[in-house]
Design an enzyme around this catalytic site. Structure first.
Site, PDB file in Angstrom:
ATOM      1  CE  LYS A 120      36.384  46.649  49.154  1.00  0.00           C
ATOM      2  NZ  LYS A 120      36.488  47.618  48.240  1.00  0.00           N
ATOM      3  NE  ARG A 163      37.907  58.066  50.872  1.00  0.00           N
ATOM      4  CZ  ARG A 163      37.811  58.203  49.493  1.00  0.00           C
ATOM      5  NH1 ARG A 163      37.438  59.377  49.050  1.00  0.00           N
ATOM      6  NH2 ARG A 163      38.289  57.410  48.654  1.00  0.00           N
TER       7      ARG A 163
END
Ligand code: BES
Ligand code: ZN
Ligand code: ZN
Length: 469
Positions: free
Chosen positions: A249, A323
């Site tokens: 990130k 996920r």
């Protein structure tokens, strides 16, 4: 900490607060008293009038557009009332309500939510914790239930606010075990070996770069008087820190990623609430947990993982890790033949960009009735949900040339393709809540201070409770 006590325990109090909807509901004599505080916002009037003895505070609320909005305004008034009471350094309050109990409940809810502080790392006490004792006219069962629910929301907020250096995967599990012992729900923690035996390739893959092993936390609440045989299963994303992995990130995007286990913490808070209040429902909580970090052993883009149900996933972005761990948990949920599965996850920035921190994204294949009930509960507790598109065409975005699926969709509709990814691992009625927007806020908002909100605990408690009556 605010302490709620029955008004029957007669005590002299510093201040009495009346909750009324119109001036005419007030005791006659109070009309003429001078107002010390007067605050007029759109539809809310909060005014405090001081009498000689005893002191009387008056709270007025104008007629609202609908009940849910009104309830929320009363919560906000509770938040304002608390700041006035703290400012005046009142310590004991009698709370009187002329109208229905729900006025008092909403007021107390706003006060209790507003009373939360994460002050443990402040070496000088800046935020004076209130030591307020409130005598309420609510029946014992009702205010005790509320207090326990609010304590559970605070538990969730504490877990989320704790940095990963103090709450890694192992410590998170230890906390869950402690809470289970304290409140009476069962906790089983599967360690790395068991996770390997179960072939949870998603959870192992995300954990591959970590020095701390993964955990799969299983919470069970099954009272004898449960109204359901098939459980409600709640799955919560438990990424204790999300650096993004090798798709690291950038810039400030990593900031606040200690909150990436908010879904898991909400499931834990929910179990604290239902166990303390002994809700007659059979519920299972599943919290897959790991950090998402970089090391020579971490997964990289192009890697292929085999998930618990045998499906292969080509990793196309290591930052789409939520996920991957949720997929295995959703497969694990199949063994319970659940009545309904609800997952909560800080899953996508795409959802947050739509909802802001004002609500959460909802998707799923459960019947319209379940979705409607959940949305209705959301309006009532004001943890609102909005349904996102869930078209099969989003699968097009998840096609991989060499594996069954890839973990990255298009940036456009990114919340929906994430939801569609998860659907591949379900074979039961299921609702997905993307709480990336509301779980964690950077500045004060309503009765919330900066940091964790505990979004979802009140929502799911209300939803479950409504199923028992
Ligand atoms: N934990 C993040 C999502 C997130 C973002 C939560 C902002 C709270 C605030 C998640 O794991 C993530 O990084 N998602 C990516 C997915 C993308 C790579 C497909 C995102 O949203 O950018
Ligand atoms: Zn991520
Ligand atoms: Zn994440």
């Amino acid at each position: 900490m605010i302490k709620l006590i029955s008004h029957k325990e007669k005590q002299k109090v510093d201040v009495t607060v009346w909750v009324v909807s119109t001036l005419s509901d007030l005791p006659e004599k109070s009309h003429s008293y001078v107002q010390k505080y007067f605050k007029k916002e759109k539809n809310t009037v909060l005014s405090l009038s001081f009498l000689e003895e005893p002191v009387i505070a008056v709270l007025l609320l104008e007629e609202p557009s609908n009940d849910d909005q009104w309830c929320e305004k009363i919560r906000l008034a509770g938040h304002e009332l608390l700041s006035v009471l703290n400012y005046e350094e009142f310590e004991t309050v009698r709370l009187c309500s002329f109208k229905d109990n729900w006025h008092s409940k909403a007021l107390l809810e706003g006060m209790l939510l507003s009373d939360y502080n994460f002050g443990k790392y402040k070496t000088k006490e800046e935020l004076v914790a209130s030591n307020l004792v409130i005598y309420t006219t609510l029946p014992d069962e009702e205010f005790l239930e509320l207090q326990r629910l609010m304590d559970s929301v605070s538990i969730t907020r504490n877990l989320v606010n704790e940095p990963v250096s103090a709450l890694n995967t192992t410590q998170f599990s230890e906390e869950i075990v402690n809470l289970g012992n304290r409140y009476g729900f069962e906790v089983q923690v599967l360690g790395k070996e068991q996770i390997k035996e179960l072939k949870m390739g998603g959870l192992l893959g995300v954990n591959a770069g970590s020095e701390v092993p993964p955990a799969f936390n299983i919470l069970t609440w099954r009272p004898e008087n449960a109204v359901n045989d098939q459980p409600y299963v709640f799955v919560g994303k438990g990424v204790v820190y999300d650096t993004g992995g090798y798709n690291v990130k950038p810039g400030s995007f990593m900031d606040t990623m200690k909150s990436d286990m908010a879904g898991g913490a909400t499931v834990v808070g929910l179990f604290c609430a239902i166990a303390q209040n002994k809700l007659p429902v059979y519920a299972i909580g599943l919290v897959p947990s790991t950090d998402n970090r970089i090391s020579p052993t971490a997964i990289v883009s192009d890697d292929i993982l085999t998930m618990m149900n045998g499906l292969t996933v080509e990793v196309k972005n290591t930052d789409a890790e939520g996920r991957l761990i949720l997929a295995d948990a959703l497969v694990y949920a199949q063994r319970f033949s659940p009545k309904l599965v609800i997952d909560l996850a800080t899953l996508t920035g795409a959802a947050a960009r739509v909802t802001g921190h004002y609500g959460a994204a909802m998707m799923g294949n459960a019947n319209e009735g379940s979705k409607k009930s959940l949305m209705l509960a959301g309006e009532q507790v004001y943890e609102r949900l909005v349904e996102f598109p869930f078209w099969d065409e989003f699968y097009e975005d998840l096609k991989s040339p060499i594996a069954d699926l890839k973990n990255l969709g298009n940036p456009e509709g990114g919340a929906s393709s994430a939801g569609k990814f998860l659907e591949k691992f379900t074979d039961y009625p299921w609702i997905h809540l993307d709480i990336a927007g509301p779980a964690f806020i950077s500045s004060s908002y309503k009765y919330y201070k900066p940091g964790a909100t505990g979004f979802g605990v009140r929502l799911l408690y209300k939803f479950l409770k409504d199923r028992t009556v």
